[in-house]
Design a protein around this motif. Structure first.
Motif, PDB file in Angstrom:
ATOM      1  N   ALA A  51       3.441 -24.470  31.765  1.00 24.65           N
ATOM      2  CA  ALA A  51       4.580 -24.123  30.534  1.00 24.65           C
ATOM      3  C   ALA A  51       4.348 -25.237  29.572  1.00 24.65           C
ATOM      4  CB  ALA A  51       6.066 -24.175  31.493  1.00 24.65           C
ATOM      5  N   LYS A  52       4.497 -26.534  30.068  1.00 24.02           N
ATOM      6  CA  LYS A  52       4.108 -27.592  28.990  1.00 24.02           C
ATOM      7  C   LYS A  52       3.005 -27.352  28.185  1.00 24.02           C
ATOM      8  CE  LYS A  52       6.648 -31.199  31.483  1.00 24.02           C
ATOM      9  NZ  LYS A  52       6.457 -32.392  32.488  1.00 24.02           N
ATOM     10  N   GLN A  53       1.796 -26.986  28.951  1.00 20.10           N
ATOM     11  CA  GLN A  53       0.645 -26.771  28.251  1.00 20.10           C
ATOM     12  C   GLN A  53       0.759 -25.645  27.213  1.00 20.10           C
ATOM     13  OE1 GLN A  53      -2.475 -25.998  31.160  1.00 20.10           O
ATOM     14  NE2 GLN A  53      -4.020 -25.713  29.594  1.00 20.10           N
ATOM     15  N   LEU A  54       1.339 -24.581  27.635  1.00 17.04           N
ATOM     16  CA  LEU A  54       1.369 -23.527  26.612  1.00 17.04           C
ATOM     17  C   LEU A  54       2.379 -23.874  25.418  1.00 17.04           C
ATOM     18  CD1 LEU A  54       0.813 -20.515  26.189  1.00 17.04           C
ATOM     19  CD2 LEU A  54       3.050 -19.774  27.227  1.00 17.04           C
ATOM     20  N   ILE A  55       3.499 -24.692  25.761  1.00 14.14           N
ATOM     21  CA  ILE A  55       4.254 -24.963  24.695  1.00 14.14           C
ATOM     22  C   ILE A  55       3.343 -25.938  23.547  1.00 14.14           C
ATOM     23  CG2 ILE A  55       6.327 -26.526  23.861  1.00 14.14           C
ATOM     24  CD1 ILE A  55       7.423 -25.704  26.546  1.00 14.14           C
ATOM     25  N   ALA A  56       2.528 -26.954  24.344  1.00 14.03           N
ATOM     26  CA  ALA A  56       1.836 -27.821  23.454  1.00 14.03           C
ATOM     27  C   ALA A  56       0.581 -27.031  22.557  1.00 14.03           C
ATOM     28  CB  ALA A  56       1.023 -28.970  24.264  1.00 14.03           C
TER      29      ALA A  56
ATOM     30  N   GLY B 142       3.163  -9.015  17.755  1.00 15.12           N
ATOM     31  CA  GLY B 142       2.550  -9.704  16.367  1.00 15.12           C
ATOM     32  C   GLY B 142       1.602 -10.937  16.620  1.00 15.12           C
ATOM     33  N   GLN B 143       1.031 -11.390  15.782  1.00 14.42           N
ATOM     34  CA  GLN B 143       0.026 -12.609  15.632  1.00 14.42           C
ATOM     35  C   GLN B 143       0.641 -13.893  16.317  1.00 14.42           C
ATOM     36  OE1 GLN B 143      -3.493 -12.146  15.145  1.00 14.42           O
ATOM     37  NE2 GLN B 143      -3.026  -9.992  15.216  1.00 14.42           N
ATOM     38  N   ASP B 144       1.749 -14.196  15.903  1.00 12.70           N
ATOM     39  CA  ASP B 144       2.440 -15.366  16.348  1.00 12.70           C
ATOM     40  C   ASP B 144       3.492 -15.131  17.006  1.00 12.70           C
ATOM     41  OD1 ASP B 144       0.602 -17.243  14.864  1.00 12.70           O
ATOM     42  OD2 ASP B 144       1.257 -16.206  13.131  1.00 12.70           O
ATOM     43  N   SER B 145       3.473 -16.063  18.093  1.00 10.24           N
ATOM     44  CA  SER B 145       4.961 -16.191  18.943  1.00 10.24           C
ATOM     45  C   SER B 145       5.768 -17.236  18.372  1.00 10.24           C
ATOM     46  CB  SER B 145       4.567 -16.358  20.602  1.00 10.24           C
ATOM     47  OG  SER B 145       5.664 -16.313  21.187  1.00 10.24           O
ATOM     48  N   ASN B 146       5.986 -17.271  17.157  1.00  9.78           N
ATOM     49  CA  ASN B 146       6.769 -18.364  16.659  1.00  9.78           C
ATOM     50  C   ASN B 146       7.951 -17.810  15.644  1.00  9.78           C
ATOM     51  OD1 ASN B 146       5.381 -17.763  14.530  1.00  9.78           O
ATOM     52  ND2 ASN B 146       4.501 -19.767  14.535  1.00  9.78           N
ATOM     53  N   ASN B 147       8.373 -16.475  15.932  1.00 15.69           N
ATOM     54  CA  ASN B 147       9.427 -15.787  14.993  1.00 15.69           C
ATOM     55  C   ASN B 147      10.549 -15.495  15.643  1.00 15.69           C
ATOM     56  OD1 ASN B 147      10.491 -14.660  12.664  1.00 15.69           O
ATOM     57  ND2 ASN B 147       9.219 -12.965  12.800  1.00 15.69           N
ATOM     58  N   PRO B 148      11.218 -16.304  16.260  1.00 16.42           N
ATOM     59  CA  PRO B 148      12.489 -15.706  17.077  1.00 16.42           C
ATOM     60  C   PRO B 148      13.580 -15.467  16.265  1.00 16.42           C
ATOM     61  CG  PRO B 148      12.179 -18.277  17.217  1.00 16.42           C
ATOM     62  CD  PRO B 148      11.168 -17.798  16.584  1.00 16.42           C
ATOM     63  N   GLU B 149      13.417 -15.878  14.844  1.00 19.73           N
ATOM     64  CA  GLU B 149      14.496 -15.670  14.143  1.00 19.73           C
ATOM     65  C   GLU B 149      15.280 -14.052  13.930  1.00 19.73           C
ATOM     66  OE1 GLU B 149      12.085 -17.398  12.725  1.00 19.73           O
ATOM     67  OE2 GLU B 149      12.804 -19.511  12.750  1.00 19.73           O
ATOM     68  N   ILE B 150      16.539 -13.933  14.451  1.00 18.80           N
ATOM     69  CA  ILE B 150      16.977 -12.749  14.507  1.00 18.80           C
ATOM     70  C   ILE B 150      18.236 -12.761  13.952  1.00 18.80           C
ATOM     71  CG2 ILE B 150      15.542 -11.691  16.013  1.00 18.80           C
ATOM     72  CD1 ILE B 150      17.634 -11.981  18.111  1.00 18.80           C
ATOM     73  N   GLY B 151      18.961 -11.962  13.554  1.00 17.43           N
ATOM     74  CA  GLY B 151      20.270 -11.922  13.107  1.00 17.43           C
ATOM     75  C   GLY B 151      20.740 -12.992  12.080  1.00 17.43           C
ATOM     76  N   GLN B 152      21.536 -14.163  12.685  1.00 15.36           N
ATOM     77  CA  GLN B 152      22.009 -15.166  11.661  1.00 15.36           C
ATOM     78  C   GLN B 152      20.746 -16.085  11.363  1.00 15.36           C
ATOM     79  OE1 GLN B 152      24.710 -14.355   9.710  1.00 15.36           O
ATOM     80  NE2 GLN B 152      24.364 -12.433  10.681  1.00 15.36           N
TER      81      GLN B 152
ATOM     82  N   ASP C 173      15.154 -23.331  21.707  1.00 13.49           N
ATOM     83  CA  ASP C 173      15.022 -24.715  21.005  1.00 13.49           C
ATOM     84  C   ASP C 173      13.622 -24.721  20.379  1.00 13.49           C
ATOM     85  OD1 ASP C 173      14.185 -27.314  20.905  1.00 13.49           O
ATOM     86  OD2 ASP C 173      15.677 -28.024  22.289  1.00 13.49           O
ATOM     87  N   GLN C 174      13.548 -25.306  19.165  1.00 11.21           N
ATOM     88  CA  GLN C 174      12.163 -25.106  18.262  1.00 11.21           C
ATOM     89  C   GLN C 174      10.930 -25.923  19.243  1.00 11.21           C
ATOM     90  OE1 GLN C 174      11.085 -23.767  15.738  1.00 11.21           O
ATOM     91  NE2 GLN C 174      13.012 -22.820  14.951  1.00 11.21           N
ATOM     92  N   ASP C 175      11.362 -26.963  20.191  1.00 13.91           N
ATOM     93  CA  ASP C 175      10.377 -27.450  20.848  1.00 13.91           C
ATOM     94  C   ASP C 175       9.886 -26.942  21.967  1.00 13.91           C
ATOM     95  OD1 ASP C 175      10.647 -29.683  19.177  1.00 13.91           O
ATOM     96  OD2 ASP C 175      12.070 -30.955  20.328  1.00 13.91           O
ATOM     97  N   GLU C 176      10.603 -25.763  22.620  1.00 16.41           N
ATOM     98  CA  GLU C 176      10.208 -25.085  23.653  1.00 16.41           C
ATOM     99  C   GLU C 176       9.414 -23.854  23.385  1.00 16.41           C
ATOM    100  OE1 GLU C 176      13.830 -27.371  26.161  1.00 16.41           O
ATOM    101  OE2 GLU C 176      13.861 -25.280  25.079  1.00 16.41           O
ATOM    102  N   LEU C 177       9.697 -23.366  22.168  1.00 14.01           N
ATOM    103  CA  LEU C 177       8.931 -22.164  21.903  1.00 14.01           C
ATOM    104  C   LEU C 177       7.451 -22.117  22.483  1.00 14.01           C
ATOM    105  CD1 LEU C 177      10.185 -21.633  18.379  1.00 14.01           C
ATOM    106  CD2 LEU C 177      10.920 -20.202  20.523  1.00 14.01           C
ATOM    107  N   PRO C 178       6.994 -21.260  22.754  1.00 11.98           N
ATOM    108  CA  PRO C 178       7.488 -19.638  22.745  1.00 11.98           C
ATOM    109  C   PRO C 178       8.513 -19.412  23.996  1.00 11.98           C
ATOM    110  CG  PRO C 178       5.282 -19.677  24.242  1.00 11.98           C
ATOM    111  CD  PRO C 178       5.707 -21.103  23.504  1.00 11.98           C
ATOM    112  N   PHE C 179       8.753 -20.283  24.632  1.00 12.11           N
ATOM    113  CA  PHE C 179      10.012 -19.927  25.938  1.00 12.11           C
ATOM    114  C   PHE C 179      11.339 -19.799  25.181  1.00 12.11           C
ATOM    115  CE2 PHE C 179       6.379 -22.003  28.022  1.00 12.11           C
ATOM    116  CZ  PHE C 179       6.234 -20.748  29.144  1.00 12.11           C
ATOM    117  N   MET C 180      12.177 -19.056  25.683  1.00  9.55           N
ATOM    118  CA  MET C 180      13.588 -19.002  25.329  1.00  9.55           C
ATOM    119  C   MET C 180      14.395 -18.574  26.647  1.00  9.55           C
ATOM    120  SD  MET C 180      13.265 -16.753  21.671  1.00  9.55           S
ATOM    121  CE  MET C 180      11.638 -15.653  22.139  1.00  9.55           C
TER     122      MET C 180
END
Lengths: 151, 102
Positions: free
Chosen positions: B78-83, A6-16, A43-50
């Motif tokens: 990683a921090k840079q990407l998050i930012a 997708g265009q954005d990597s901020n849509n991790p909402e799945i399931g519930q 964690d919202q603060d760490e996206l796109p990492f999960m």
């Protein structure tokens, strides 16, 4: 089935739509065939990492990343057999995540496995690590160039 | 393991749906033709091994059970990407916000 990131990597909402979802892996992961279930935690603060991790103490864990908007032109072609196992019908009910490797040398580099993404059915939370049919187009050790990727 | 000798253009069938044939031999390399239903995954063994090794290299301990990546994602990039992702999201929200106000 061809799926485009997708265009954005901020849509991790799945399931519930919670920040923790238990996904089932009927065939495990490559190298870890005994795994059947893991939690996808973010964690919202760490996206796109999960996190993708086993819910047991000291269990297995991976850092994963949703590639949308980060890896330009990333599309995956999934074999019919995989589509069947996942029970997915199209991009709307599908989530793609790539496993991240942070080398032990603390170099700060980030590598992504673009050849073997984990495909998740957003409604049933069944997931499978698939080797994409178009694996020759992408690297299993893609160096994420944070300065100049498709951001 | 079952081992069979085959010559060029000879084949093997497995079950009702899988057929393997030797199409060409050149030095130490053999060209193999496979017909199988689309649902059957056929892979070069190296790629499977690459995935197994890649996963093993990527596996980290899930000891920080507090649910955050912060301790792990110390890498500068990683921090840079998050930012960057956050900035992009904020810009998008702002654009959408101004659409409403106009």
């Amino acid at each position: 089935m061809k799926l485009q990131a997708g265009q954005d990597s901020n849509n991790p909402e799945i399931g519930q739509s919670e920040t923790r979802n238990q996904i089932s892996l009927p065939q495990g992961l490559f190298g870890f065939p005994e795994i059947r279930s893991m939690d996808l935690v973010y964690d919202q603060d760490e996206l796109p990492f999960m996190w993708l991790r086993e819910e047991v103490k000291d269990g297995l864990a991976f850092i994963v990343l949703e590639p949308g908007g980060i890896i330009p032109n990333y599309s995956v072609e999934i074999a019919d057999g995989d589509v069947e196992i996942l029970g997915i019908t199209g991009p709307e009910d599908t989530m793609i995540v790539n496993i991240v490797t942070l080398p032990a040398d603390q170099s700060g580099k980030i590598f992504l496995n673009l050849v073997g993404p984990i495909i998740v059915n957003r409604s049933s939370l069944v997931a499978k690590q698939c080797i994409i049919n178009n694996h020759e187009e992408f690297s299993a050790r893609h160096l994420l160039d944070v300065g100049s990727e498709g951001l | 393991m079952l081992i069979l000798s085959r010559k060029v253009d000879q084949g093997i069938t497995i079950g009702d749906e899988i057929e393997i044939s030797v199409t060409k031999i050149e030095g130490d390399s053999v060209k193999i033709g496979i017909s199988a239903p689309r649902s059957i995954s056929i892979l070069r063994r190296e790629i499977l091994e690459e995935m197994q090794n890649s996963n093993k290299a990527a596996a980290v301990s899930s000891k920080p059970v507090t649910g955050t990546l912060k301790s792990t994602l110390v890498a500068g990039s990683a921090k840079q990407l998050i930012a960057q992702i956050r900035a992009k999201k904020a810009a998008k929200t702002e654009r959408e916000g101004s659409k409403f106000s106009s």
